[in-house]
Scaffold this motif. Structure first.
Motif, PDB file in Angstrom:
ATOM      1  N   LYS A  42       0.847  -1.185   0.000  1.00 51.35           N
ATOM      2  CA  LYS A  42       0.000   0.000   0.000  1.00 51.35           C
ATOM      3  C   LYS A  42       0.886   1.239   0.000  1.00 51.35           C
ATOM      4  CE  LYS A  42      -3.785  -2.289   2.455  1.00 51.35           C
ATOM      5  NZ  LYS A  42      -4.662  -2.288   3.671  1.00 51.35           N
ATOM      6  N   LEU A  43       0.821   1.978  -1.104  1.00 59.08           N
ATOM      7  CA  LEU A  43       1.642   3.169  -1.259  1.00 59.08           C
ATOM      8  C   LEU A  43       0.748   4.387  -1.445  1.00 59.08           C
ATOM      9  CD1 LEU A  43       4.265   1.685  -3.761  1.00 59.08           C
ATOM     10  CD2 LEU A  43       4.442   1.811  -1.274  1.00 59.08           C
ATOM     11  N   SER A  60       0.619   1.199 -10.058  1.00 58.72           N
ATOM     12  CA  SER A  60       0.383  -0.229  -9.894  1.00 58.72           C
ATOM     13  C   SER A  60       0.138  -0.849 -11.268  1.00 58.72           C
ATOM     14  CB  SER A  60      -0.818  -0.460  -8.978  1.00 58.72           C
ATOM     15  OG  SER A  60      -1.096  -1.838  -8.868  1.00 58.72           O
ATOM     16  N   ARG A  61       0.910  -1.890 -11.609  1.00 59.10           N
ATOM     17  CA  ARG A  61       0.745  -2.568 -12.895  1.00 59.10           C
ATOM     18  C   ARG A  61       0.028  -3.894 -12.677  1.00 59.10           C
ATOM     19  NH1 ARG A  61       6.124  -1.071 -16.357  1.00 59.10           N
ATOM     20  NH2 ARG A  61       5.641  -3.063 -17.335  1.00 59.10           N
ATOM     21  N   CYS A  88       7.824   2.942 -11.203  1.00 57.39           N
ATOM     22  CA  CYS A  88       8.150   4.365 -11.030  1.00 57.39           C
ATOM     23  C   CYS A  88       8.478   4.936 -12.400  1.00 57.39           C
ATOM     24  CB  CYS A  88       9.343   4.530 -10.103  1.00 57.39           C
ATOM     25  SG  CYS A  88       9.107   3.866  -8.441  1.00 57.39           S
ATOM     26  N   TYR A  89       7.839   6.054 -12.739  1.00 55.65           N
ATOM     27  CA  TYR A  89       8.097   6.764 -13.987  1.00 55.65           C
ATOM     28  C   TYR A  89       8.630   8.163 -13.669  1.00 55.65           C
ATOM     29  CZ  TYR A  89       5.062   3.332 -16.385  1.00 55.65           C
ATOM     30  OH  TYR A  89       4.497   2.197 -16.900  1.00 55.65           O
ATOM     31  N   TYR A  99      11.159  -0.640 -11.418  1.00 54.91           N
ATOM     32  CA  TYR A  99      10.054  -1.587 -11.278  1.00 54.91           C
ATOM     33  C   TYR A  99      10.363  -2.542 -10.129  1.00 54.91           C
ATOM     34  CZ  TYR A  99       7.253  -5.782 -12.141  1.00 54.91           C
ATOM     35  OH  TYR A  99       6.415  -6.859 -11.999  1.00 54.91           O
ATOM     36  N   PHE A 100       9.326  -2.935  -9.389  1.00 55.84           N
ATOM     37  CA  PHE A 100       9.529  -3.931  -8.339  1.00 55.84           C
ATOM     38  C   PHE A 100       8.258  -4.755  -8.136  1.00 55.84           C
ATOM     39  CE2 PHE A 100       7.948  -0.141  -6.240  1.00 55.84           C
ATOM     40  CZ  PHE A 100       7.006  -0.619  -5.350  1.00 55.84           C
ATOM     41  N   ALA A 101       8.454  -5.964  -7.686  1.00 56.99           N
ATOM     42  CA  ALA A 101       7.346  -6.862  -7.346  1.00 56.99           C
ATOM     43  C   ALA A 101       7.832  -7.783  -6.235  1.00 56.99           C
ATOM     44  CB  ALA A 101       6.898  -7.671  -8.558  1.00 56.99           C
TER      45      ALA A 101
END
Length: 459
Positions: free
Chosen positions: A261-262, A270-271, A277-278, A288-290
């Motif tokens: 939760k950001l 969220s993808r 992050c752009y 990108y992170f997951a």
């Protein structure tokens, strides 16, 4: 919809992909790539050197700050002492992600599988709970030395380095509570900062990177203990390296995808799988992170052998002599190479380090404390950088100019009443390295590979 392109140097295939991904936002994204990249640093909480309250905060990291302009970091003694790390702001968000997903403050076994040059390793070192172990690994040997240097500057004695291919960790399946795979990628998120990343980009390179990432991830998944966490990140935008690999981890590797939760005002997108992050959405680069949980896997079953058989225990006399050089000597173990070099580490990690040494062909690299030559002890630079060095060891505070001359490994002069013997060179209260005052001269023990080669008059 067709857009008027602003930056014609971008690869056309990349532009097409990003237009499809961003839609009407593409023009804002492209404009952002034409602006000056922000400069950000992350302070070392164990080496406080200056008041950063006047600087703009990085929202997602308690020690992250933006600088108004890019200074010459090479000519800042505080940087060389490990007072801060120059890190791209977007990647600092891993601190928030980990704090949400692993809130319980229990000791962890952590592996940073693709660690060089060490930005995320130093972030992990400051974030991890007390008593944790961090192994920072880099398979490319030419990148290991910068990784080791950055971790030595950071000073945390619970961090260790290694150089293995991901598949070389096979005997450690199920050993780690947290594995970070900051995978080698096509580098699309670096286009604003690194023109070489643009020249090297191609659709074929993207596919090559994605295949390499899956090979790394396939090995990494097995290393995560049941219930443990795998964190995957890249500095790129495309779905092939990001979303598709994340989906593959769930569908083919049986991992559970974890949401974080950001705050919306942070601008992180969220993808389908993961978060992006752009540069037009936040003050940072492409990242990108997951995150995933190991729902199956096997617990670690390894056994220990004789720890580092080529090393020996110190003699009681030598152990007693070392007690003056370190803080809480009773909390540390010491081992000695055949050449007399002394290595050290925390006692509480002894069992884990024995397991690592048994499972890995060359073991892991420990910190050097110094070397015994007869009755004399020559302290190592890594000891000066470590938070384990004795806090009350005699030290001399150097002003900026003298500190820079020390870091150039030049001769320096000390006041006539300075104590003789081994001294710590300090600047702003932070250790720079060792020097020995002989009275008629001062010997500078800064390692040759660490010395500044830039002309200090350039500032």
């Amino acid at each position: 919809m067709n857009f008027k392109l602003i930056n014609s140097s971008l690869p056309s295939d990349f532009e097409t992909t990003m237009q499809a991904q961003l839609g009407a936002d593409f023009i804002l994204f492209e404009k952002a790539l034409g602006t000056e990249p922000p400069v950000s640093i992350r302070l070392n909480p164990e080496k406080r050197a200056f008041d950063a309250s006047a600087l703009m905060k990085v929202p997602w990291h308690p020690e992250g700050y933006f600088l108004p302009a890019r200074p010459v970091f090479t000519l800042d003694p505080v940087f060389h002492a490990g007072g801060y790390y120059v890190q791209e702001a977007s990647s600092m968000i891993l601190h928030e992600v980990l704090s949400q997903l692993i809130p319980a403050p229990r000791p962890l076994r952590i592996l940073d599988l693709c660690a060089a040059p060490g930005g995320k390793s130093t972030l992990l070192a400051s974030w991890m709970p007390p008593g944790s172990l961090l192994l920072a690994n880099e398979v490319i040997r030419s990148r290991v030395s910068p990784l080791q240097e950055n971790l030595e500057r950071w000073g945390n004695p619970h961090t260790f380095t290694s150089s293995y291919d991901p598949e070389g960790f096979a005997k450690l399946n199920g050993f780690f509570d947290l594995v970070l795979v900051d995978a080698p990628c096509s580098g699309e998120g670096l286009f604003r900062k690194d023109p070489d990343a643009i020249r090297e980009w191609s659709p074929e390179h993207v596919q090559l990177c994605a295949a390499r990432q899956r090979r790394i991830l396939a090995a990494a998944v097995k290393l995560v203990a049941p219930g443990g966490t795998l964190l995957y990140s890249t500095c790129t935008y495309n779905e092939v390296e990001n979303d598709q690999n994340a989906a593959w981890l769930v569908e083919q590797q049986n991992l559970e995808y974890l949401e974080v939760k950001l705050p919306a005002e942070w601008g992180v997108v969220s993808r389908d799988s993961g978060y992006q992050c752009y540069p037009h959405r936040l003050r940072g680069e492409g990242f990108y992170f997951a995150a995933f949980r190991q729902t199956r896997g096997l617990p670690f079953r390894g056994k220990t052998g004789r720890y580092m058989s080529k090393l020996s225990d110190l003699k009681k006399r030598e152990e007693a002599a070392l007690a003056d050089w370190v803080q809480n000597a009773e909390a540390l173990f010491f081992l000695q190479r055949p050449d007399g070099t002394v290595l050290f580490g925390p006692n509480e990690l002894w069992n884990d380090l024995m397991l690592l040494d048994t499972a890995l062909p060359q073991g892991v690299w420990l910190r050097e404390a110094g070397q015994f030559k007869g009755k004399d002890f020559i302290p190592a630079h890594s000891l000066a950088m470590s938070t384990s060095v004795a806090a009350d060891w005699p030290a001399v505070e150097l002003d900026r100019e003298t500190g820079l001359r020390f870091l150039k490994k030049e001769n320096i002069e000390l006041p006539a009443d300075t104590a003789k013997g081994w001294l710590l060179a300090r600047h702003e209260g932070l250790n720079q390295g060792w020097m020995k005052n002989l009275g008629n001269r001062v010997n500078n023990y800064l390692p040759k590979d660490w010395r500044i080669r830039m002309d200090i008059r350039e500032v």
